[in-house]
Design an enzyme around this catalytic site. Structure first.
Site, PDB file in Angstrom:
ATOM      1  N   CYS A  30      45.431  70.101  34.753  1.00 55.54           N
ATOM      2  CA  CYS A  30      44.581  69.868  36.022  1.00 55.54           C
ATOM      3  C   CYS A  30      45.085  71.020  37.362  1.00 55.54           C
ATOM      4  O   CYS A  30      46.091  70.879  37.067  1.00 55.54           O
ATOM      5  CB  CYS A  30      44.412  68.891  37.023  1.00 55.54           C
ATOM      6  SG  CYS A  30      43.683  68.408  38.462  1.00 55.54           S
ATOM      7  N   CYS A  33      45.484  69.608  40.587  1.00 60.35           N
ATOM      8  CA  CYS A  33      47.080  67.997  40.124  1.00 60.35           C
ATOM      9  C   CYS A  33      48.691  69.142  40.694  1.00 60.35           C
ATOM     10  O   CYS A  33      49.712  68.748  41.291  1.00 60.35           O
ATOM     11  CB  CYS A  33      47.083  67.803  39.331  1.00 60.35           C
ATOM     12  SG  CYS A  33      45.967  66.854  38.824  1.00 60.35           S
TER      13      CYS A  33
END
Lengths: 108, 298
Positions: A30, A33
């Site tokens: 991600c 993230c």
């Protein structure tokens, strides 16, 4: 301090914590993230002693991801006394993250 | 981390500069790590000899880690590699071994918040201007050696947030975001880079607005390009990248395509504010006084 938490120690680290806990649901693939990670790290330092920060890799912990209904990441969940108090999806600035957290940490 | 440039070691500086210059001369200098030191280097990996990590750059060379993190962002504002190489060379060359670099970040934040161009915008939004002034005042106090309490930073952040959220005006929210980003002690690692990025967002939006191009959410021109290309997924597959986008727009939306070309050309100027900040930092590095560990010669 930021702890990596999994299904085995979630109850101890999060539900039974005597402090508010910020949960960061993430995954290694991600991008947002990873972009949020330095901010989370600095927020953890800012609230050292007042709040714990835990990271949960949703790939490694699918049951926890299901329990919290994770649909998108990064997902930040504020917990207090074992209960979810607030959640936010997606990246955010440090100031907005601080605002998101402080109402829970400084609240009742 | 010491914030003492090159840990006072002149040889470390000379070796690092020599490595950078060799990479540049050999055509092996790039904006970012080219996926392996054997393929070439960025300013970060030149310094660390292959470790693509601003923290490692800071630890090795004695720069504040927040500066190294900001440097990693600043390099992306240069569209010309030769100009970037010259900038990186100056970054290292202008820094004196033994210089105390602890005031470079707070000084840069003060300069950003006090910038005439930014003031000229925030003056139109009194609450945001007040928030900017409040954050500026805290950084000035910290630079003067005052202890700014955590509660004071928190109050400044709350005011900046309230001022931004009280407005539906995109420009107000953009410049409000600059005050929000800067409302933290300068010792936090990402305050400078976050503030620089916030300024860049405002700058980009202003420049796009100047050519009549919208990029915020919803029915923006920026999103319209995406929607058109999504719908044209099987069109002009003989072309790649921008060439394909131009071709589809020229065929189906020629007027919009002409505007899009102007927008792409404008992208060359997007980095100007960050570059200006980068060069300001180089000046501050050059002006940083020698630290206590060095005795100045008469």
């Amino acid at each position: 301090m930021i702890y990596d938490v999994n299904e085995a120690d979630f109850e101890d680290r999060v539900i039974r914590s005597d402090k508010p806990v910020l949960i960061d649901f993430w995954a290694p693939w991600c991008g947002p993230c990873k972009a949020l990670a330095p901010t989370i790290s600095e927020i953890a330092e800012e609230y050292e002693g007042e709040m714990d920060v835990v990271k949960i890799d949703i790939d490694q912990n699918p049951d926890l991801a299901k329990r919290f209904g994770v649909r998108g990441i990064p997902l930040l969940v504020m917990m207090r006394n074992g209960e979810e108090k607030a959640r936010a999806v997606g990246g955010m600035s440090r100031t907005r993250l601080d605002d998101f957290i402080s109402t829970i940490v400084e609240g009742e | 981390m010491s914030d003492v440039a090159f840990h006072g070691n002149a040889q470390l500086k000379e070796e690092t500069l020599a490595r950078l210059r060799k990479h540049v001369a050999d055509g092996r200098f790039f904006w970012n790590d080219p996926d392996g030191y054997d393929k070439g280097a960025s300013i970060i990996t030149c310094a660390t000899e292959g470790v693509d990590d601003p923290q490692a750059f800071a630890e090795k060379l004695g720069y504040p880690v927040g500066l190294a993190i900001a440097l990693n962002e600043i390099v992306n504002s240069f569209s010309n590699l030769e100009e970037l190489a010259s900038f990186c060379d100056a970054w290292l060359a202008r820094t004196l071994p033994g210089a105390d670099l602890s005031r470079v970040i707070p000084g840069t934040l003060v300069a950003i918040l006090d910038d005439e161009a930014l003031r000229g915008v925030t003056v139109g939004y009194p609450a945001i201007d007040a928030a900017r002034e409040a954050v500026l005042a805290l950084h000035r106090r910290a630079l003067d050696g005052d202890t700014v309490e955590r509660a004071e930073w928190k109050a400044a952040r709350a005011a900046a947030l309230a001022a931004s959220e009280g407005s539906t005006d995109i420009t107000a929210r953009d410049v409000g975001a600059v005050a929000e980003a800067a409302a933290w002690p300068s010792t936090m690692r990402t305050v400078l880079v976050d503030t620089i990025v916030a300024i860049m967002r405002h700058d980009v939006r202003e420049q796009l607005a100047g050519i009549g191009w919208t990029d915020h959410e919803g029915d923006s021109d920026e999103n319209r390009v995406l929607y058109i290309m999504e719908a044209a997924h099987d069109r002009r597959t003989d072309l790649d990248g921008l060439d394909r986008v131009y071709a589809v727009l020229d065929e189906d939306h020629p007027e919009f395509g002409a505007r899009f070309r102007v927008r792409i050309k404008q992208a060359e100027f997007f980095g100007r504010t960050i570059k200006k900040t980068g060069f300001d930092i180089v000046e501050r590095l050059g002006a940083a006084p020698l630290g206590d560990t060095v005795s100045e010669l008469d």
